[in-house]
Scaffold this motif. Structure first.
Motif, PDB file in Angstrom:
ATOM      1  N   ALA A   1       0.930  -1.136  -0.063  1.00  0.00           N
ATOM      2  CA  ALA A   1      -0.028   0.212   0.098  1.00  0.00           C
ATOM      3  C   ALA A   1       0.911   1.265  -0.095  1.00  0.00           C
ATOM      4  O   ALA A   1       1.991   1.194   0.709  1.00  0.00           O
ATOM      5  CB  ALA A   1      -0.794   0.009   1.284  1.00  0.00           C
TER       6      ALA A   1
ATOM      7  N   GLY B   1       0.918   5.911   0.414  1.00  0.00           N
ATOM      8  CA  GLY B   1       0.178   7.057   0.631  1.00  0.00           C
ATOM      9  C   GLY B   1       1.095   8.122   0.671  1.00  0.00           C
ATOM     10  O   GLY B   1       2.505   8.062   0.734  1.00  0.00           O
TER      11      GLY B   1
ATOM     12  N   ASN C   1      -4.239  -1.072   3.389  1.00  0.00           N
ATOM     13  CA  ASN C   1      -5.251   0.105   2.817  1.00  0.00           C
ATOM     14  C   ASN C   1      -6.072   0.946   3.776  1.00  0.00           C
ATOM     15  O   ASN C   1      -6.979   0.378   4.171  1.00  0.00           O
ATOM     16  CB  ASN C   1      -5.983  -0.212   1.782  1.00  0.00           C
ATOM     17  N   LEU C   2      -5.458   1.837   4.449  1.00  0.00           N
ATOM     18  CA  LEU C   2      -5.933   2.616   5.728  1.00  0.00           C
ATOM     19  C   LEU C   2      -6.789   3.940   5.247  1.00  0.00           C
ATOM     20  O   LEU C   2      -6.305   4.148   4.205  1.00  0.00           O
ATOM     21  CB  LEU C   2      -4.567   2.852   6.508  1.00  0.00           C
ATOM     22  N   PRO C   3      -7.592   4.257   6.081  1.00  0.00           N
ATOM     23  CA  PRO C   3      -8.196   5.472   5.547  1.00  0.00           C
ATOM     24  C   PRO C   3      -7.557   6.674   6.064  1.00  0.00           C
ATOM     25  O   PRO C   3      -6.656   6.861   6.822  1.00  0.00           O
ATOM     26  CB  PRO C   3      -9.673   5.446   6.376  1.00  0.00           C
ATOM     27  N   ALA C   4      -7.876   7.693   5.090  1.00  0.00           N
ATOM     28  CA  ALA C   4      -7.119   9.213   5.638  1.00  0.00           C
ATOM     29  C   ALA C   4      -7.480   9.581   7.050  1.00  0.00           C
ATOM     30  O   ALA C   4      -8.614   9.013   7.615  1.00  0.00           O
ATOM     31  CB  ALA C   4      -7.881  10.116   4.519  1.00  0.00           C
TER      32      ALA C   4
ATOM     33  N   THR D   1      -5.783   8.487   9.424  1.00  0.00           N
ATOM     34  CA  THR D   1      -5.186   7.643  10.113  1.00  0.00           C
ATOM     35  C   THR D   1      -3.915   8.122  10.916  1.00  0.00           C
ATOM     36  O   THR D   1      -3.107   8.739  10.285  1.00  0.00           O
ATOM     37  CB  THR D   1      -4.795   6.232   9.607  1.00  0.00           C
TER      38      THR D   1
ATOM     39  N   LEU E   1      -2.136  10.439   8.080  1.00  0.00           N
ATOM     40  CA  LEU E   1      -2.420   9.831   6.800  1.00  0.00           C
ATOM     41  C   LEU E   1      -3.081  10.982   6.140  1.00  0.00           C
ATOM     42  O   LEU E   1      -4.083  11.248   6.366  1.00  0.00           O
ATOM     43  CB  LEU E   1      -2.825   8.512   6.815  1.00  0.00           C
TER      44      LEU E   1
ATOM     45  N   ALA F   1      -4.296  11.031   2.914  1.00  0.00           N
ATOM     46  CA  ALA F   1      -5.554  10.454   1.777  1.00  0.00           C
ATOM     47  C   ALA F   1      -5.480   9.084   2.050  1.00  0.00           C
ATOM     48  O   ALA F   1      -4.476   8.459   2.616  1.00  0.00           O
ATOM     49  CB  ALA F   1      -5.412  10.858   0.514  1.00  0.00           C
ATOM     50  N   ASP F   2      -6.624   8.442   1.781  1.00  0.00           N
ATOM     51  CA  ASP F   2      -6.558   6.811   1.779  1.00  0.00           C
ATOM     52  C   ASP F   2      -5.370   6.288   1.229  1.00  0.00           C
ATOM     53  O   ASP F   2      -4.764   6.694   0.153  1.00  0.00           O
ATOM     54  CB  ASP F   2      -7.810   6.080   0.998  1.00  0.00           C
ATOM     55  N   MET F   3      -4.707   5.194   2.126  1.00  0.00           N
ATOM     56  CA  MET F   3      -3.806   4.289   1.492  1.00  0.00           C
ATOM     57  C   MET F   3      -4.230   3.550   0.132  1.00  0.00           C
ATOM     58  O   MET F   3      -5.372   3.171   0.202  1.00  0.00           O
ATOM     59  CB  MET F   3      -3.234   3.313   2.431  1.00  0.00           C
ATOM     60  N   THR F   4      -3.723   3.426  -0.706  1.00  0.00           N
ATOM     61  CA  THR F   4      -3.933   2.781  -2.155  1.00  0.00           C
ATOM     62  C   THR F   4      -2.883   1.669  -2.619  1.00  0.00           C
ATOM     63  O   THR F   4      -2.049   1.503  -1.907  1.00  0.00           O
ATOM     64  CB  THR F   4      -4.494   3.681  -3.133  1.00  0.00           C
TER      65      THR F   4
END
Length: 130
Positions: free
Chosen positions: A29, A31, A98-101, A103, A120, A122-125
């Motif tokens: 992932a 970010g 993949n963690l959310p924005a 975090t 974080l 933005a969301d991890m992708t």
């Protein structure tokens, strides 16, 4: 004479071995995080492979290890300063990274001159079990 292995040395070696095996665990992932420099620091180098652990549901998750993926320089400042866009990637692959924005991450070990946590942006992708 060989230097004795200390716990920190073994921990660093273990993290490096897991990173080397990352292709077997899936896709990493990616970010970006925001870090906060403390007032009055000299230019600070935040090297690639500086490790962080996320706080998920109020728990520090040492099983979800992340690291900076490029060198980053934080300039001298006179007030707490937020530096955005520090690249981050999971140490191994997997969808679970993949963690959310928003975090919060904790540096492990802490980095002198920076607030102990990073956020974080933005969301991890990209994290995948493939």
């Amino acid at each position: 004479m060989a230097e004795p292995l200390a716990f920190k040395t073994i921990e660093k070696l273990g993290r490096a071995i897991f990173a080397t095996l990352a292709p077997a665990t899936g896709v990493r992932a990616t970010g970006t995080i925001s870090v906060t420099a403390l007032p009055g620091i000299e230019p600070l180098e935040l090297p690639a492979n500086t490790y962080l652990m996320p706080v998920v549901d109020g728990q520090l998750r040492d099983d979800l290890l992340f690291k900076t993926s490029a060198d980053w320089s934080v300039p001298r400042n006179d007030a707490n300063r937020v530096e955005e866009g520090v690249p981050l990637k999971s140490n191994v692959g997997g969808l679970r990274h993949n963690l959310p924005a928003g975090t919060v991450f904790r540096f492990n070990p802490p980095v002198e001159g920076l607030v102990a946590t990073a956020t974080l942006e933005a969301d991890m992708t990209d994290g995948s079990d493939a």
